[in-house]
Design an enzyme around this catalytic site. Sequence first.
Site, mmCIF file in Angstrom:
data_model
loop_
_atom_site.group_PDB
_atom_site.id
_atom_site.type_symbol
_atom_site.label_atom_id
_atom_site.label_comp_id
_atom_site.label_asym_id
_atom_site.label_seq_id
_atom_site.Cartn_x
_atom_site.Cartn_y
_atom_site.Cartn_z
ATOM 1 N N ASP A 243 5.066 102.560 9.249
ATOM 2 C CA ASP A 243 3.732 101.383 9.385
ATOM 3 C C ASP A 243 2.159 101.910 8.727
ATOM 4 O OD1 ASP A 243 5.559 100.314 11.213
ATOM 5 O OD2 ASP A 243 4.243 100.596 13.213
ATOM 6 N N HIS B 237 10.096 107.379 7.994
ATOM 7 C CA HIS B 237 11.631 107.350 8.394
ATOM 8 C C HIS B 237 12.302 107.055 6.382
ATOM 9 C CE1 HIS B 237 11.714 105.173 12.152
ATOM 10 N NE2 HIS B 237 9.934 106.140 12.340
ATOM 11 N N SER C 142 -3.665 109.689 7.508
ATOM 12 C CA SER C 142 -2.078 110.179 6.503
ATOM 13 C C SER C 142 -1.547 109.792 6.039
ATOM 14 C CB SER C 142 -1.164 111.338 7.411
ATOM 15 O OG SER C 142 -0.663 110.410 8.362
#
Length: 398
Positions: free
Chosen positions: A203, A262, A353
Site C-alpha cells: 500500500d 508483499h 519507508s
Amino acid sequence: MSHISAAVAEAKPIETVHPGNLPDSTQDPGVVAGALEKMVEHSADHEDVKNTIHAPMHLLHNIPLVHKLVPGLEQLANEYHVGNFVIVRSTGERIFESMPIYPRLGMHLLFYGGTQVKMLHNRSVETILKDLSVRQGKIYDSPESVKSIPSFIQTYSIGTDELEEPDIMKYKCFNDFFYRKLKPGSRPVKNAEDPSGFCSAADCRLTVFPTVDLAKELWIKGSNFTIATLLGVEPDSEHARTFEGASVAVFRLAPQDYHRFHSPIDGVIGDVTEIGGEYYTVNPQAVNEPGFDVFTANKRAVLYMTHTQSNRPVAFVAIGAMLVGSIRWTAGAQKGASVRRGDELGYFAYGGSTVVVLFPKGVIQFDEDLVRNSAVPIETLVKVGDTLGRGIDACDAH
C-alpha cells in the site's frame, strides 16, 4: 498522511525546501535537531500524536508545543502548503498529502546541516537521525505506547474494519499496531489467473520507470545512484551486470499505510543481503534533490528472487528511513520457498519507508497509467495486489 483537495492546495504555493523558508531563529540546524529530539521525547508521554512528530504542517496553528519548540514555523505553514501531490489510482483524483513535521525538519538537517560536521553535542547529522530513529523505535515498542494508537488512527483516518484484529485494545504496543495484519482477502491480487502478471508490493505511493536512466532523469536525482550502489555490490559484479538497464518500481510507504510488504511476482525466495546505512527521510523532495543520495545511503536489505514465468532474477530492496526501527523478513527469509503474487515477504517497524524493485531488462512492461503519471512526475496511490504490469513476451503476443 493528512490530505486536502488539489483545489485547496493550489490556493497557495507548494513549498520547495529552502533554508530561508524557516524562521530566522530556527534556521540553525542545531535548533532544528533539538526540536526533533524534544518531540520524540514528548511522544513517550503524550498520547496525541498530532502534538508530537506527526503534527500535520497545515494544522500547525492549532499545536502550541510546536510553536514553543520551533517558534515561527506556523508562519511557513500559513504561507505554503508543505507536502506532495499524488494521483488516487482508483478514481484518477489528484490530491495533496500534507507532510508531518518530522520529515520537513529532517530535510532541513539533511540539506543544510551537513556542512556543520559537529553540530549538536559533537554529533553529526547522520548520528542524530540514527539516535532519533532508535529512540522512537524503543518508545513505540513499550507497552505504554498503546495510548497513542487512537490518536494515530484519528490523525490519518485509518480504517479498522479490514484489520485482522480490529480491537485496538488488544495490541501490545504502538509498533504492534503499526505493522498490523489485515483480514485474509483484504488485498486480492488483480488478474491473479494471468501467469504473466505482476502486482503492487505495498500500500503505497508508486512510481515506475522502464529504465534506470529514466528513473534518474525523472525521479532519483542522487549523483551516486547506480544499480551497484543500490545493491551494495561492485560495478563489475554479476548482480550489477544482471540488472544493467533494469526497469525500476519505487513503492513509498507513508506512516499511515499498512506496513507489510508483499511479493510482486510468482517466484522463489533467494538470498538476503543486509546493508548498513543512514536514516534519511524518503520523502520525494529528498529523493528528487540533485546530488543527495537517499536510496543508496540508507539502511536497506536486498532480497534476490527468481521470477517463475521468465526464470529471471528480481531484486527486492527494502529501504529504511527516518524514524524507521527495522526491516523484518517473514516469508522473505525462507530461502528456497515458492511464493505467489501478493504473499507477504516482511514488514517495516515504525516510520516511513520504501521498497525499490529491480526487474532485468525485457521482463516487465509497466501499466500505461503508472508510466504516464511517473513521467509527470507524480506518484500514484495503489494497494497491495493492484496490477503493476505484464511480462513483455505476453504483451508482445497481444
